[in-house]
Write a protein that holds these residues in place. Structure first.
Motif, PDB file in Angstrom:
ATOM      1  N   UNK A 177       0.860  -1.176   0.000  1.00 46.44           N
ATOM      2  CA  UNK A 177       0.000   0.000   0.000  1.00 46.44           C
ATOM      3  C   UNK A 177       0.895   1.223   0.000  1.00 46.44           C
ATOM      4  N   UNK A 178       0.303   2.408  -0.231  1.00 47.48           N
ATOM      5  CA  UNK A 178       1.073   3.644  -0.327  1.00 47.48           C
ATOM      6  C   UNK A 178       0.493   4.712   0.589  1.00 47.48           C
ATOM      7  N   UNK A 179       1.381   5.607   1.084  1.00 51.58           N
ATOM      8  CA  UNK A 179       0.913   6.730   1.877  1.00 51.58           C
ATOM      9  C   UNK A 179       0.775   7.962   1.001  1.00 51.58           C
ATOM     10  N   UNK A 180       0.648   9.122   1.605  1.00 53.98           N
ATOM     11  CA  UNK A 180       0.478  10.375   0.854  1.00 53.98           C
ATOM     12  C   UNK A 180       1.763  11.185   0.774  1.00 53.98           C
ATOM     13  N   UNK A 181       2.876  10.574   1.162  1.00 60.54           N
ATOM     14  CA  UNK A 181       4.156  11.284   1.184  1.00 60.54           C
ATOM     15  C   UNK A 181       5.213  10.608   0.327  1.00 60.54           C
ATOM     16  N   UNK A 182       4.762   9.833  -0.669  1.00 61.34           N
ATOM     17  CA  UNK A 182       5.708   9.241  -1.601  1.00 61.34           C
ATOM     18  C   UNK A 182       6.369   7.967  -1.138  1.00 61.34           C
ATOM     19  N   UNK A 183       5.748   7.261  -0.199  1.00 62.47           N
ATOM     20  CA  UNK A 183       6.310   6.005   0.291  1.00 62.47           C
ATOM     21  C   UNK A 183       5.406   4.827  -0.040  1.00 62.47           C
ATOM     22  N   UNK A 184       6.016   3.677  -0.245  1.00 60.60           N
ATOM     23  CA  UNK A 184       5.288   2.437  -0.467  1.00 60.60           C
ATOM     24  C   UNK A 184       5.676   1.454   0.638  1.00 60.60           C
ATOM     25  N   UNK A 185       4.686   0.727   1.153  1.00 59.83           N
ATOM     26  CA  UNK A 185       4.893  -0.203   2.265  1.00 59.83           C
ATOM     27  C   UNK A 185       4.642  -1.620   1.762  1.00 59.83           C
ATOM     28  N   UNK A 186       5.583  -2.516   2.059  1.00 61.12           N
ATOM     29  CA  UNK A 186       5.550  -3.877   1.520  1.00 61.12           C
ATOM     30  C   UNK A 186       5.637  -4.879   2.666  1.00 61.12           C
ATOM     31  N   UNK A 187       4.699  -5.813   2.686  1.00 60.62           N
ATOM     32  CA  UNK A 187       4.769  -6.913   3.637  1.00 60.62           C
ATOM     33  C   UNK A 187       5.833  -7.916   3.199  1.00 60.62           C
ATOM     34  N   UNK A 188       6.666  -8.315   4.148  1.00 62.28           N
ATOM     35  CA  UNK A 188       7.592  -9.425   3.924  1.00 62.28           C
ATOM     36  C   UNK A 188       7.313 -10.434   5.030  1.00 62.28           C
ATOM     37  N   UNK A 189       6.483 -11.425   4.717  1.00 65.09           N
ATOM     38  CA  UNK A 189       6.028 -12.371   5.711  1.00 65.09           C
ATOM     39  C   UNK A 189       7.139 -13.294   6.195  1.00 65.09           C
ATOM     40  N   UNK A 190       6.980 -13.761   7.429  1.00 68.42           N
ATOM     41  CA  UNK A 190       7.961 -14.679   7.999  1.00 68.42           C
ATOM     42  C   UNK A 190       7.812 -16.059   7.366  1.00 68.42           C
ATOM     43  N   UNK A 191       8.901 -16.649   6.941  1.00 67.40           N
ATOM     44  CA  UNK A 191       8.890 -17.986   6.350  1.00 67.40           C
ATOM     45  C   UNK A 191       8.933 -19.031   7.455  1.00 67.40           C
ATOM     46  N   UNK A 192       8.019 -18.885   8.411  1.00 70.85           N
ATOM     47  CA  UNK A 192       8.011 -19.741   9.588  1.00 70.85           C
ATOM     48  C   UNK A 192       6.674 -19.593  10.300  1.00 70.85           C
ATOM     49  N   UNK A 193       6.362 -20.571  11.128  1.00 75.19           N
ATOM     50  CA  UNK A 193       5.159 -20.506  11.958  1.00 75.19           C
ATOM     51  C   UNK A 193       5.434 -19.795  13.275  1.00 75.19           C
ATOM     52  N   UNK A 194       6.499 -20.214  13.972  1.00 71.74           N
ATOM     53  CA  UNK A 194       6.803 -19.651  15.287  1.00 71.74           C
ATOM     54  C   UNK A 194       8.303 -19.507  15.519  1.00 71.74           C
ATOM     55  N   UNK A 195       9.081 -19.394  14.450  1.00 71.47           N
ATOM     56  CA  UNK A 195      10.539 -19.215  14.525  1.00 71.47           C
ATOM     57  C   UNK A 195      11.215 -20.315  15.343  1.00 71.47           C
ATOM     58  N   UNK A 196      10.760 -21.554  15.136  1.00 72.13           N
ATOM     59  CA  UNK A 196      11.409 -22.684  15.790  1.00 72.13           C
ATOM     60  C   UNK A 196      12.722 -23.028  15.087  1.00 72.13           C
ATOM     61  N   UNK A 197      13.591 -23.721  15.809  1.00 71.16           N
ATOM     62  CA  UNK A 197      14.821 -24.194  15.185  1.00 71.16           C
ATOM     63  C   UNK A 197      14.501 -25.096  14.007  1.00 71.16           C
ATOM     64  N   UNK A 198      13.483 -25.954  14.156  1.00 68.48           N
ATOM     65  CA  UNK A 198      12.964 -26.761  13.054  1.00 68.48           C
ATOM     66  C   UNK A 198      11.499 -26.391  12.889  1.00 68.48           C
ATOM     67  N   UNK A 199      11.188 -25.718  11.810  1.00 72.07           N
ATOM     68  CA  UNK A 199       9.857 -25.150  11.630  1.00 72.07           C
ATOM     69  C   UNK A 199       8.767 -26.213  11.677  1.00 72.07           C
ATOM     70  N   UNK A 200       7.689 -25.895  12.401  1.00 69.71           N
ATOM     71  CA  UNK A 200       6.512 -26.752  12.510  1.00 69.71           C
ATOM     72  C   UNK A 200       6.879 -28.177  12.952  1.00 69.71           C
ATOM     73  N   UNK A 201       7.759 -28.250  13.946  1.00 66.40           N
ATOM     74  CA  UNK A 201       8.198 -29.537  14.470  1.00 66.40           C
ATOM     75  C   UNK A 201       7.955 -29.576  15.978  1.00 66.40           C
ATOM     76  N   UNK A 202       7.213 -30.568  16.430  1.00 66.62           N
ATOM     77  CA  UNK A 202       6.921 -30.703  17.850  1.00 66.62           C
ATOM     78  C   UNK A 202       8.213 -30.871  18.644  1.00 66.62           C
ATOM     79  N   UNK A 203       8.318 -30.090  19.716  1.00 65.90           N
ATOM     80  CA  UNK A 203       9.482 -30.176  20.581  1.00 65.90           C
ATOM     81  C   UNK A 203      10.630 -29.277  20.198  1.00 65.90           C
ATOM     82  N   UNK A 204      10.564 -28.658  19.027  1.00 68.65           N
ATOM     83  CA  UNK A 204      11.643 -27.772  18.611  1.00 68.65           C
ATOM     84  C   UNK A 204      11.455 -26.404  19.260  1.00 68.65           C
ATOM     85  N   UNK A 205      12.470 -25.877  19.951  1.00 63.89           N
ATOM     86  CA  UNK A 205      12.315 -24.599  20.654  1.00 63.89           C
ATOM     87  C   UNK A 205      12.354 -23.410  19.703  1.00 63.89           C
TER      88      UNK A 205
END
Length: 445
Positions: A177-205
């Motif tokens: 999306x864009x504001x009124x001052x010449x800036x554009x804002x971009x989502x960069x989503x996390x490539x993870x569920x909860x930033x575990x050492x092993x993504x989406x793995x039970x027991x991984x901290x």
């Protein structure tokens, strides 16, 4: 909230009706108005639109009506509408090699009778601002100049504003999306569920600190008129956001608002702390008002809409009871878990009643992981606002996209709302990225 339908003119004879009424004898005082209603410039008049007899299967508040602008456009993600009412659709995957579809309505009946396409990339983000069209792939943001007729002047050679954004397959849509001052804002989503050492793995901290936040898990700000930007020249505007697909600039408060997708797998990974019902309902999907430097807390916290508290994530020592009282942003609105808010639009038009002015429409794409509870979402919700803050509870504005009430799996839904746009007359447009249907919702006073 009352529901109902408003049929303006329906049936197979609507085009014949339209043609005949333009030649009926009318008083001289109305002649000019009648002539204007037969022209093809939607920016200078509001034609009499023929709603679908069943409102395209949608259930709407009393006085509202819906029609199908087009279908089978592709997996239509976000959309933008120019001053003439032409619709630009960003496809997640190119169709016949083209990733942006343009719909035109030459006869003014609200339904697309012209279709063209350009751009050789897929993606989600698209917006129009100050006679430019902005569109994104999953790594790059492009800009196209619009001419006096609001058409792209050189579809084969866009400006490359931003490139090199991270794409690891998960949460990779670069919504913008864009504001009124010449800036554009971009989502960069996390490539993870909860930033575990092993993504989406039970027991991984969870990793502490989370290294993903260096290049993802937030909103980045770039200049809307500078070429060849990237991580080195852009600015991390806000952090702690797992994934934002719906975002919009609020013109009333001159601020950025975003909708975050909450985390998954609470019961799967921590059955001793969360039962299946809790996992289906937690955490909340959250709306945040952001300013530069905002930290919304992912992956260290989630928001519990029942306790109305920020809770420590179990990967970081939480137990469903341990809360955080400071440090991170509080949401301005919350919604049930796993509904997948993919579109956000603050309504500034004059067609809808005053209740909707400056309020937020949200397109919920629908859940995939609420089992054994039924899947939910597949709707457009509305939050009334005053002075930049919610002034009432959220409400269902449009439902029926899924085609039936009980959805066991997301694939069972007939349509899945994704993008939102406002037309020059104040109509609300909704895209569906499953069947490629484009809806137009109007109100008749």
């Amino acid at each position: 909230m009352k529901t109902g339908s408003s049929q303006i003119q329906s049936g197979d004879n609507r085009k014949t009706y339209k043609k005949i009424r333009c030649y009926l004898f009318i008083p001289a005082t109305l002649a000019l108005l009648q002539l204007n209603s037969c022209t093809n410039n939607p920016a200078t008049h509001t034609p009499t639109l023929a709603a679908d007899a069943d409102n395209v299967g949608l259930v709407l508040p009393t006085g509202f009506a819906a029609l199908k602008v087009a279908d089978s456009t592709g997996n239509a993600r976000h959309i933008a509408v120019n001053k003439n009412g032409d619709i630009f659709i960003k496809l997640e995957e190119p169709r016949q090699g083209k990733g942006i579809v343009v719909l035109t309505d030459k006869d003014g009946d609200g339904r697309a009778d012209g279709r063209s396409s350009f751009a050789d990339y897929g993606g989600t983000g698209i917006a129009i601002k100050n006679d430019f069209l902005y569109a994104s792939s999953n790594t790059t943001v492009f800009r196209y100049k619009l001419d006096a007729k609001q058409q792209v002047t050189d579809p084969l050679h866009p400006d490359t504003l931003v490139s090199g954004l991270i794409d690891r397959g998960q949460h990779n849509s670069k919504s913008l999306t864009l504001d009124n001052n010449g800036n554009i804002y971009v989502n960069i989503g996390a490539y993870s569920n909860a930033c575990q050492e092993k993504d989406r793995t039970k027991g991984s901290p969870g990793m502490q600190p989370c290294p993903i936040l260096d290049s993802a898990g937030g909103i980045w700000q770039f200049k809307a008129d500078a070429m060849h930007q990237g991580y080195g020249t852009g600015k991390r505007y806000a952090t702690g956001l797992r994934n934002v697909v719906g975002l919009d600039w609020n013109q009333q408060t001159n601020a950025l608002y975003v909708m975050q997708h909450g985390r998954d797998n609470l019961h799967d990974f921590f059955p001793e702390l969360y039962d299946v019902k809790q996992a289906a309902e937690l955490p909340a999907e959250t709306m945040y008002k952001l300013s530069e430097g905002s930290d919304c807390g992912w992956p260290y916290i989630y928001y519990d809409q029942f306790q109305e508290k920020k809770m420590v994530m179990p990967e970081y020592g939480g137990d469903g009871k341990k809360e955080v009282t400071d440090k991170y942003e509080n949401p301005v609105a919350t919604f049930p878990g796993h509904l997948a808010p993919n579109g956000l639009l603050f309504y500034t038009g004059d067609m809808f009643p005053e209740h909707y002015k400056n309020g937020a429409f949200i397109a919920f794409h629908g859940s995939w992981n609420r089992a054994p509870e039924p899947q939910a979402g597949f709707m457009v919700a509305f939050v009334p606002f005053q002075n930049g803050v919610p002034s009432g509870k959220w409400e269902v504005f449009a439902k029926g996209f899924a085609g039936r009430e009980n959805i066991a799996a997301p694939g069972d839904a007939a349509h899945r709302p994704c993008g939102l746009a406002q037309g020059p007359d104040g109509s609300l447009y909704v895209s569906d990225d499953k069947m490629g249907t484009i809806y137009r919702i109007t109100y008749k006073k």
